[in-house]
Design an enzyme around this catalytic site. Sequence first.
Site, PDB file in Angstrom:
ATOM      1  N   GLU A  46      99.565  44.740  52.871  1.00  0.00           N
ATOM      2  CA  GLU A  46      98.491  45.286  51.906  1.00  0.00           C
ATOM      3  C   GLU A  46      97.222  44.874  52.746  1.00  0.00           C
ATOM      4  OE1 GLU A  46      99.315  43.245  48.170  1.00  0.00           O
ATOM      5  OE2 GLU A  46     101.638  43.689  48.749  1.00  0.00           O
ATOM      6  N   ASP A  57      90.806  37.665  41.722  1.00  0.00           N
ATOM      7  CA  ASP A  57      91.035  36.851  42.786  1.00  0.00           C
ATOM      8  C   ASP A  57      90.494  35.586  42.719  1.00  0.00           C
ATOM      9  OD1 ASP A  57      92.578  38.512  44.781  1.00  0.00           O
ATOM     10  OD2 ASP A  57      90.920  39.913  44.560  1.00  0.00           O
TER      11      ASP A  57
END
Lengths: 257, 393
Positions: A46, A57
């Site tokens: 990814e 995140d």
Amino acid sequence: MNRLNKLFANKKDNLLSIYYTAGYPELNTTLDIAEALEKAGADFLEIGFPYSDPVADGPTIQHSSQQALDNGMTLNLLFEQLKDLRKRVTIPILLMGYVNPIVQFGVERFCKKAAEAGVDGVIVPDLPMYEYETLYAGFFKDNNLSNIFLVTPQTSADRIRKIDELSNSFIYLLSSSSITGGNLDVSDSIEDYYKRIKAMQLKNPTIIGFGIADNATFKKACEYANGAIVGSKFVKLLETEDYLNKIPAFIKAIRPS
Amino acid sequence: MKYGVNEQGYYGDFGGAYVPEMLYPNVEELRQKYLSIINDADFKAEFDLLLKDYVGRPSPLYYAKRYSEKYGANIFLKREDLNHTGSHKINNAIGQILLAQRLGKKRIIAETGAGQHGVATATVCALKGIECVVYMGEVDMARQAPNVSRMKMLGAKVVPAKSGSKTLKDATNEALRDWIANPVDTHYIIGSVVGPYPYPDMVARFQSIISLEAKKQLFEHTGKELPEYVMACVGGGSNAMGMFYHFLDDESVKLIAVEAAGKGVDSGHSAATTFLGREGVLHGSRTILMQTDDGQVVEPYSISAGLDYPGIGPQHAHLYKINRAQYTSVTDDEALQAGLLCCQLEGIIPAIESAHALAQLEKMKFKKDDNVIICLSGRGDKDLDTYIKYFGY
């Protein structure tokens, strides 16, 4: 059939995927890192494209995103870098990032560019199912790109069924409801969640992410899913010197066989 | 309502709920329950009583005589600055704490820019005895220090947001991350008409009390049902949406929204979103935001911490796009001068946010009998340092 479908058709267990942010720690090492990861044995990758406000995140990936932006990474530059992708890398590649840069780039154009580069799928955490279905699914299909949906311990069974229907390569199971970079939840309730998913006998394979950082957490995840994704832990490796040469040992530590 | 939200959470092209799956259950729970909760008779009774006895509503609609003489029209100030805690933010905080209780939530989080929403949230949490965590940009904590202390006195924990520009957008990111990590027991009290659906609609409904009262009060003052102009400042846009709400369908009423131009729209130090922004996705909704060609959010600037936000609520984006409201901007200097003028003409020290709306008066061409309502969204106590430094008092 894209490369992801072929991978999952041939390999059912202990799949290892690695996430990293394009443009971090250096602007132009995106393909060098991909190549090194393939050689070290990663099954698919990814590649994150950075965003200024990555709400899903934790500090590690936030930092890598900000640094990548400061280095000058953009979607245009990333696609430029990916022109040689399929000369150097054969494993499946996903792009991962937030929806706003894609909307600015143009969703249709983004899908075309990704397909031209040989990308197999896209993960956009903040692209909702409704908007994907009504506005964008056609662009993904036309370009043979898989859209990867996330499932958390709070996702309802009905919604998981719907996600399974809309998915055509794998489903990304979050190990907990958290931002990236946390620890793996090993409570009873999380075991129940994995068992519940397994009992649903979904048509798509499942890959567990968030909190996978070593062999123990990788093995735990693989008891319940077809494989696991390592993100923040790998991004931390990239902070160190001579990171390209450390990649084989990193992969071996997570999946020794 | 013609300009209201549709079933999918959109206002025309804007709105929706662009949230990661981790937030979906929280947002979905709200979507399913918010209307039935806030339309419930018991909720309404408690909300109305608290607004009356605790907040001090209705806030006056004050006929500003000297302003009226100066600008050649009937100028009315909707005095949200007289509310408990000093701004309109308390209206929404009261509504959402009652909602959170009915959802069975045990912990409240909030983001704040100027600190007004943080103070309002800390206040209602104290009122209800619920744990409160407020995220605030590190830069804002320094320039709005008195509000940080107020929140702490009220029992809230204030957590500095240290990422990005260290202002309101980053505080919002941190609050969203907290909510992701605490999906079951926590309610996120968003302070403006921004965020994923249903927040923009929910916050607008709680703030709509401003225009509901103003409409009645204008009639009492003038015998007229409608004003010619309604004006308010816009950061995310909650006081403006509250001030516009019950006038939206009255097409004869000109709605003026005033953004913060900072050091000038073209200076590179501005928060004038409709001038500098393009359509995109910010904090969970499709709206207009300031961003680079590559879709990275631009760090805005305004001397006013409450207007220092790179987007506007999706309903504002819609009203802008279809020209139902006019969006304009005034600079730091114009706002501060207008703030001082308000002190000297009317004896009111306005928040610098609200002073932006007042500054727009200088640029308007009114007819003699025009009735003009301006939302004085907050009081200027928190901004004294800034005023004092600027004018050298």
